[in-house]
Design a protein around this motif. Structure first.
Motif, mmCIF file in Angstrom:
data_model
loop_
_atom_site.group_PDB
_atom_site.id
_atom_site.type_symbol
_atom_site.label_atom_id
_atom_site.label_comp_id
_atom_site.label_asym_id
_atom_site.label_seq_id
_atom_site.Cartn_x
_atom_site.Cartn_y
_atom_site.Cartn_z
ATOM 1 N N LEU A 317 0.825 -1.202 0.000
ATOM 2 C CA LEU A 317 0.000 0.000 0.000
ATOM 3 C C LEU A 317 0.863 1.257 0.000
ATOM 4 C CD1 LEU A 317 -2.733 1.393 0.177
ATOM 5 C CD2 LEU A 317 -2.654 1.117 2.665
ATOM 6 N N GLU A 318 1.908 1.261 0.824
ATOM 7 C CA GLU A 318 2.774 2.439 0.865
ATOM 8 C C GLU A 318 3.500 2.635 -0.462
ATOM 9 O OE1 GLU A 318 6.471 4.428 3.387
ATOM 10 O OE2 GLU A 318 5.644 2.496 4.023
ATOM 11 N N ALA A 319 3.969 1.535 -1.062
ATOM 12 C CA ALA A 319 4.659 1.635 -2.358
ATOM 13 C C ALA A 319 3.719 2.191 -3.424
ATOM 14 C CB ALA A 319 5.197 0.269 -2.769
ATOM 15 N N LEU A 320 2.464 1.759 -3.421
ATOM 16 C CA LEU A 320 1.491 2.295 -4.382
ATOM 17 C C LEU A 320 1.223 3.776 -4.125
ATOM 18 C CD1 LEU A 320 -1.122 -0.591 -4.742
ATOM 19 C CD2 LEU A 320 0.118 0.530 -6.606
ATOM 20 N N GLN A 321 1.110 4.168 -2.870
ATOM 21 C CA GLN A 321 0.890 5.576 -2.544
ATOM 22 C C GLN A 321 2.049 6.439 -3.053
ATOM 23 O OE1 GLN A 321 0.456 5.087 1.701
ATOM 24 N NE2 GLN A 321 -1.782 5.180 1.620
ATOM 25 N N LEU A 322 3.266 5.938 -2.884
ATOM 26 C CA LEU A 322 4.440 6.678 -3.357
ATOM 27 C C LEU A 322 4.467 6.745 -4.877
ATOM 28 C CD1 LEU A 322 7.002 5.055 -0.903
ATOM 29 C CD2 LEU A 322 6.188 7.419 -0.802
ATOM 30 N N TYR A 323 4.170 5.622 -5.521
ATOM 31 C CA TYR A 323 4.179 5.584 -6.986
ATOM 32 C C TYR A 323 3.140 6.537 -7.564
ATOM 33 C CZ TYR A 323 3.309 3.799 -11.685
ATOM 34 O OH TYR A 323 3.111 3.694 -13.043
ATOM 35 N N LEU A 324 1.939 6.544 -7.000
ATOM 36 C CA LEU A 324 0.882 7.417 -7.498
ATOM 37 C C LEU A 324 1.180 8.887 -7.209
ATOM 38 C CD1 LEU A 324 -2.257 5.296 -6.505
ATOM 39 C CD2 LEU A 324 -1.189 5.499 -8.755
ATOM 40 N N LYS A 325 1.984 9.160 -6.166
ATOM 41 C CA LYS A 325 2.388 10.534 -5.873
ATOM 42 C C LYS A 325 3.250 11.094 -6.998
ATOM 43 C CE LYS A 325 2.911 14.140 -3.125
ATOM 44 N NZ LYS A 325 3.515 15.025 -4.134
ATOM 45 N N LEU A 326 3.935 10.235 -7.745
ATOM 46 C CA LEU A 326 4.815 10.676 -8.828
ATOM 47 C C LEU A 326 4.059 10.963 -10.120
ATOM 48 C CD1 LEU A 326 7.737 8.130 -8.296
ATOM 49 C CD2 LEU A 326 7.730 10.548 -7.666
ATOM 50 N N LEU A 327 2.780 10.630 -10.177
ATOM 51 C CA LEU A 327 2.011 10.831 -11.400
ATOM 52 C C LEU A 327 1.767 12.307 -11.669
ATOM 53 C CD1 LEU A 327 -0.797 8.107 -11.183
ATOM 54 C CD2 LEU A 327 1.304 8.020 -12.522
ATOM 55 N N ASP A 328 1.630 12.639 -12.948
ATOM 56 C CA ASP A 328 1.194 13.974 -13.326
ATOM 57 C C ASP A 328 -0.188 14.234 -12.732
ATOM 58 O OD1 ASP A 328 1.215 16.398 -15.263
ATOM 59 O OD2 ASP A 328 -0.632 15.333 -15.773
#
Length: 495
Positions: A317-328
């Motif tokens: 969950l944390e990895a997904l939150q971080l990955y989605l934070k990088l999205l435009d």
């Protein structure tokens, strides 16, 4: 800094500082909900992120751990005292929401934005003491004792002498760079990535709304009217399913919106038929998209999928939150709307999307390629990742507390002129002084040489002649290591 224990000004200073941070840092812009436009709004989860980061950075409560749930209660208090208010999305005259929601679908706005310019000038130009007095009179009607009660209820107590840096400010560009840097750094702690190029490459900015097709004349002339019809229909509904679906229609081309609006149900008992029509059209549009929404840094998908396979749900969950934070931001907004609709459709038991299939499986099959279409990811892992996103829709777009703390520490170090590399929030290697480095080098080299000598001595595949040649060569280059290894047997060695 000065003592926050000096009531009433200390408590009011903390309160006013939080309000000022929220007013200056939260993203306020025009937003759409249910095809209706709302000006000067911010979303609930962004407010929590800003307040969370501010409290961690300024350390008003010393080293006390602050959870996101406590920050939500602070935001609730801010809303209760009219610092901001819920955007009116009233249906049939119902009142605004009175409970603050840590959600990306809840909209809020400041009740009087006209005073913000004067407040910004005071904040930038005044000394800490003048800043305190100006905030007392202009920021909030909240009584100091009420704030003290809130801190007590949250098990928080202001530190006596927090070092608050008011005069030094950082540019938005620097803050954004720190967010990206720390997000990537934390992501690398959770998953193993062979390359960083895709993380560092800027994303291509996509148009937020589809452009009308010039070839279809009736679409261009009637699309505005049809979208207005859908907006009016949506405003009259209290159905979460319909609301989520109509939110997604903003990204559909005009000819599809025209067809949908002209098939609006004329009777209440036909609502399910129209829902199925909505699902079919939204599914058809996203199944035809050439590029998935989560296409940036696709190698991260494999790392997150591995965490899921190994049952590491919190890290996933944390990895997904971080990955989605990088999205435009535009891609992130479209993804938010689609994922919300997917979650509502998947978990709604009243409407069966297909007779012989579970709704979750239908949603997964319909939208999987529109979310992730990674050739390096197996079908099973892709399905696992999609279902995890759907089941955790409420949390995947939030910012983890660990990242908040890393960013806050880095920004605080920059403000104080310290070396930011020493306060990174993570450790990939440890800095050594020259003497310790040399000592470690000598020890490691010695251990490796002893290991090599042992391998030569114990290798049964070597002939006596070859072993003697290698031992003689080793003795001539490293006699001390040779003596240490063989000890009393040195006299019997033929070297």
């Amino acid at each position: 800094g000065f003592s926050l224990a000096q009531k009433p000004f200390g408590a009011t200073y903390v309160w006013s500082s939080i309000i000022n941070a929220l007013q200056n840092q939260v993203e306020v812009k025009k937003r759409r909900q249910n095809l209706k436009c709302y000006h000067d709004c911010f979303i609930g989860s962004d407010a929590v992120d800003v307040v969370f980061a501010h409290l961690l950075q300024n350390k008003y409560f010393g080293d006390v751990d602050i959870s996101r749930a406590k920050v939500v209660r602070v935001c609730q208090a801010l809303m209760d005292y009219k610092v901001f208010e819920a955007v009116s999305t009233r249906v049939f005259g119902k009142d605004k929401r009175s409970v603050f929601e840590d959600s990306s679908s809840s909209l809020y706005r400041f009740p009087n934005a006209s005073n913000q310019t004067e407040l910004d000038k005071d904040y930038q130009q005044c000394t800490p003491q003048r800043h305190e007095r100006s905030m007392l009179f202009h920021s909030t009607p909240v009584k100091p004792e009420n704030l003290e009660d809130l801190w007590e209820n949250l098990s928080l107590k202001p530190a006596n002498t927090p070092q608050v840096n008011i005069s030094d400010s950082l540019s938005r560009r620097v803050i954004n760079e720190v967010w990206q840097e720390q997000t990537i750094a934390r992501l690398l702690q959770l998953i193993d990535l062979p390359l960083l190029e895709s993380l560092l490459e800027p994303q291509e900015i996509r148009p937020q709304l589809p452009q009308p097709r010039k070839g279809a004349g009736y679409v261009i002339t009637s699309n505005y009217l049809d979208r207005e019809i859908l907006k009016a229909f949506s405003d009259s509904q209290t159905d979460e399913w319909l609301s989520a679906a109509i939110d997604c229609l903003e990204y559909l081309p005009d000819h599809m919106v025209v067809d949908i609006s002209r098939n609006l149900p004329d009777q209440p008992d036909k609502a399910d038929t129209w829902k199925l029509l909505l699902f079919e059209n939204i599914g058809r549009y996203y199944s035809q998209k050439k590029e998935p929404l989560l296409s940036h840094a696709s190698e991260i998908h494999l790392g997150i999928a591995e965490l899921l396979v190994n049952g590491k749900m919190e890290q996933s969950l944390e990895a997904l939150q971080l990955y989605l934070k990088l999205l435009d931001s535009q891609v992130r907004e479209e993804f938010r709307r689609l994922l919300y609709f997917m979650a509502v459709a998947a978990h709604n038991s009243e409407l069966k999307l297909q007779k012989e299939s579970d709704n979750r499986m239908v949603v997964k099959r319909t939208f999987s390629k529109a979310i992730i279409n990674n050739k390096n990811l197996s079908r099973g892992k892709t399905d696992l990742l999609i279902l995890f996103l759907v089941d955790n829709q409420r949390d995947v777009l939030k910012i983890p507390g660990t990242l908040h703390k890393m960013v806050s520490n880095k920004l605080l170090a920059l403000q104080k002129g310290q070396d930011p590399s020493k306060i990174a929030g993570y450790t990939f290697c440890q800095k050594l002084d020259e003497r310790e480095y040399r000592s470690n080098t000598e020890k490691t080299t010695k251990d490796e040489l002893l290991s090599l000598l042992k391998a030569i001595d114990e290798d049964s595949k070597l002939s006596d002649k070859e072993r003697k040649r290698l031992l003689d060569q080793f003795h001539s280059s490293n006699p001390s290591i040779f003596m240490q290894y063989f000890g009393d047997r040195v006299a019997n060695m033929c070297v």
